[in-house]
Design a protein around this motif. Structure first.
Motif, PDB file in Angstrom:
ATOM      1  N   ALA A  84       1.919 -22.445 -45.324  1.00 17.52           N
ATOM      2  CA  ALA A  84       0.804 -22.471 -44.371  1.00 17.52           C
ATOM      3  C   ALA A  84      -0.254 -21.484 -44.872  1.00 17.52           C
ATOM      4  N   TYR A  85      -1.474 -21.668 -44.403  1.00 18.32           N
ATOM      5  CA  TYR A  85      -2.603 -20.883 -44.909  1.00 18.32           C
ATOM      6  C   TYR A  85      -3.460 -20.442 -43.731  1.00 18.32           C
ATOM      7  N   TYR A  86      -4.455 -19.591 -44.016  1.00 19.54           N
ATOM      8  CA  TYR A  86      -5.489 -19.343 -43.010  1.00 19.54           C
ATOM      9  C   TYR A  86      -6.806 -19.108 -43.712  1.00 19.54           C
TER      10      TYR A  86
ATOM     11  N   SER B 157      -3.473 -25.878 -42.354  1.00 22.50           N
ATOM     12  CA  SER B 157      -2.234 -26.463 -42.870  1.00 22.50           C
ATOM     13  C   SER B 157      -2.433 -27.074 -44.254  1.00 22.50           C
ATOM     14  N   ASN B 158      -3.699 -27.200 -44.680  1.00 21.38           N
ATOM     15  CA  ASN B 158      -3.987 -27.882 -45.938  1.00 21.38           C
ATOM     16  C   ASN B 158      -4.639 -26.912 -46.931  1.00 21.38           C
ATOM     17  N   ALA B 159      -3.986 -26.753 -48.072  1.00 23.07           N
ATOM     18  CA  ALA B 159      -4.494 -25.792 -49.083  1.00 23.07           C
ATOM     19  C   ALA B 159      -5.855 -26.196 -49.632  1.00 23.07           C
ATOM     20  N   GLN B 160      -6.228 -27.446 -49.463  1.00 25.37           N
ATOM     21  CA  GLN B 160      -7.507 -27.896 -50.041  1.00 25.37           C
ATOM     22  C   GLN B 160      -8.687 -27.731 -49.082  1.00 25.37           C
TER      23      GLN B 160
ATOM     24  N   LEU C  57      -0.303 -20.324 -34.924  1.00 23.45           N
ATOM     25  CA  LEU C  57       0.607 -21.152 -35.726  1.00 23.45           C
ATOM     26  C   LEU C  57       0.169 -22.606 -35.714  1.00 23.45           C
ATOM     27  N   GLN C  58      -0.999 -22.871 -35.167  1.00 21.28           N
ATOM     28  CA  GLN C  58      -1.549 -24.222 -35.224  1.00 21.28           C
ATOM     29  C   GLN C  58      -3.074 -24.163 -35.241  1.00 21.28           C
ATOM     30  N   THR C  59      -3.692 -25.303 -35.624  1.00 20.95           N
ATOM     31  CA  THR C  59      -5.121 -25.269 -35.939  1.00 20.95           C
ATOM     32  C   THR C  59      -6.046 -25.202 -34.714  1.00 20.95           C
TER      33      THR C  59
END
Ligand SMILES: Nc1ncnc2c1ncn2[C@@H]1O[C@H](COP(=O)(O)OP(=O)(O)O)[C@@H](O)[C@H]1O
Ligand SMILES: O=C(CO)[C@@H](O)[C@H](O)COP(=O)(O)O
Length: 502
Positions: A291-293, A271-274, A251-253
């Motif tokens: 959130a993304y992965y 956390s960043n879509a870009q 749940l964190q980077t």
């Protein structure tokens, strides 16, 4: 009465269903396996009805053998194998066998998408249109089975079909939707531009739900066949890698997941879509909103060991076979293995590459081959770790999950090859745990996933890198890393030979 949620993990080899308490204790687990069919080289299919029958059988065993009372089950949710294409007609009847994530028949369609849309496709989906993803599969049916295509009214992902049979409601969730490469990641809606370009009616795309959103209730009919209570809430669920990441507390980077299931996955929370890894890695919506992965997939990770066991150790279980690898040495007495049994997804998007053993010597025994398979799979993960390293992503812990995390030797090999601390969890099957977590949050048992994780994710053992091993593996990895480029052309010619001489 103690209450439970059910986490249903619809895998490739089997469905696993766990009954889990509010505090994250696994009260009981059952599974049921189903066949995989390979009608031609590169084809991989399953009958969606087998998923439903298997899931119902596993639930039935939980109720009858483990004595979980139906009235004690408050809700259920899913984790599902990704990308598989299930096509339904206007009566919601299945039109053909599901085409799965590891099916590589769609190289021509991949090319078509690249030619017609070029970089625009990547801007919309943040992914390449690789063979395994759903869009090229839809295009394959459109081109090769026009009579099926004409009847196709809705497509679903694998877990969505099982949920439909339980609730009568059609939907998918955002984490599985990104795996179709038809979702516009920036607008979080089905891409009209992609659908229009390929003459796909937008109406074929199912309604979108968040993973912990209520998707429906158990119908009277499904209550009768399964033994579950009618009207029990069913939550949308997530793609297996999103659910696994949730169940492993990603749940964190600063933590990375390494998963050895049928496929292998190296995954990182984003956390960043870009965030952009030049599309060598997949980019997907997480099971958590906003959130993304990113992840890289080795198509045949656990499946390599499975193939080796089936072929050379048919009467032995995994643990016994791995004992032979313990009697070999680091580097398997100079034997290397590449796990490209069904082609590869990352870092080499190559449907024609095939595996190899390099350095076979008359002194090698079976245990050396097992050891080389274990190490080769982790070298392929190291190829993916290197991508994160080259983007200056700093992390010091890798959480290892999936069936492969049952082996202490394999966990230590990971620590030594990655040169990172590797952590195993009390329950290595984090996909069903993640699925159950989605139901607990959906039911309001927990206000958010962070608080749920505190009870659900439990560390078992930590493996630290051994410096002497790290430097030996470093030397071997440099050799391993060259095998792809040196065998690419040979593999491709052999595949062509095989196609011509079927
Ligand atoms: N005792 C074991 N030790 C090491 N690896 C194992 C063991 N048991 C199973 N495996 C590996 O785990 C794989 C299955 O993992 P799993 O997470 O259950 O897969 P999936 O969810 O894709 O069906 C097998 O193919 C095998 O490679
Ligand atoms: O294709 C992918 C991810 O992109 C696979 O990870 C599938 O989602 C199936 O995984 P397992 O059966 O190995 O869990």
């Amino acid at each position: 009465m103690e209450k439970y949620v059910l986490g249903v993990d619809l895998g490739t080899s089997a469905v696993k269903v766990a009954a889990i308490t509010k505090n994250g204790i696994i009260a009981a687990q059952q599974s049921s396996s189903y066949p995989l069919s390979h009608p031609q080289v590169g084809f991989s299919e399953q009958d969606p009805q087998d998923w439903v029958t298997g899931t119902t059988a596993a639930i039935h065993k939980l109720l009858t053998q483990d004595h979980i009372a139906p009235t004690a089950i408050a809700g259920l949710s899913f984790s599902g194998q990704m990308h598989g294409l299930v096509l339904l007609d206007h009566n919601n009847q299945v039109l053909r066998p599901a085409i799965l994530w590891d099916d590589t028949r769609t190289s021509k369609q991949r090319q078509e998408v690249e030619t017609k849309m070029g970089h625009k496709f990547i801007q919309i989906t943040h992914n390449q249109p690789l063979e395994g993803f759903t869009l090229p599969k839809l295009l394959w049916v459109q081109e090769n089975e026009p009579e099926i295509w004409q009847q196709a009214t809705t497509f679903l992902l694998p877990k969505d079909y099982v949920r439909y049979c339980m609730t009568g409601k059609l939907a998918t969730d955002y984490s599985d939707a990104t795996g179709t490469v038809m979702l516009d990641i920036d607008t979080q809606s089905w891409s009209k531009e992609i659908c229009d370009t390929f003459n796909i009616p937008l109406s074929i795309c199912p309604p979108l739900l968040h993973s912990s959103e209520l998707a429906g209730h158990i119908t009277d009919a499904y209550a009768k066949t399964s033994g579950l209570q009618a009207n029990m809430p069913v939550f949308a669920g997530a793609a297996d890698n999103a659910a696994s990441a949730l169940g492993a507390g990603i749940l964190q980077t600063n933590t990375v997941l390494s998963s050895i299931g049928t496929s292998g996955v190296v995954l990182k929370y984003e956390s960043n879509a870009q965030t952009n890894y030049q599309e060598v890695l997949q980019f997907e919506d997480h099971a958590i909103n906003d959130a993304y992965y990113s992840m890289g997939v080795t198509l045949a990770a656990g499946d390599s060991l499975n193939w080796f066991k089936k072929t050379f150790y048919p009467q032995t279980d995994f643990s016994q076979m791995i004992q032979d690898a313990e009697h070999s040495t680091l580097g398997a007495h100079g034997l290397l293995y590449t796990p490209y049994l069904i082609g590869e997804r990352a870092p080499y998007a190559d449907a024609k590459i095939r595996g190899s053993f390099i350095g076979v010597d008359s002194s090698h025994v079976r245990g050396d081959f097992v050891r080389a398979v274990l190490e080769g799979i982790i070298f392929s993960f190291e190829d993916l770790m290197q991508i994160y390293a080259s983007h200056n992503n700093m992390f010091d812990t890798v959480i290892s999950i999936g069936g492969g995390a049952k082996s202490p030797l394999w966990l230590q090999i990971q620590a030594d090859i990655f040169n990172k601390k590797v952590v195993s969890l009390a329950n290595e099957q984090t996909a069903s745990l993640g699925a159950a977590m989605l139901a607990t949050v959906g039911l309001g048992w927990y206000p958010d996933f962070i608080s749920c994780t505190k009870n659900f994710v439990k560390v078992k053992t930590t493996y630290n890198p051994i410096p002497e091993h790290v430097s030996q593996y470093h030397e071997l990895y440099a050799i391993y890393h060259q095998i792809y480029s040196q065998t690419k052309d040979l593999s491709s010619r052999l595949i062509d030979f095989r196609q011509k001489n079927k």
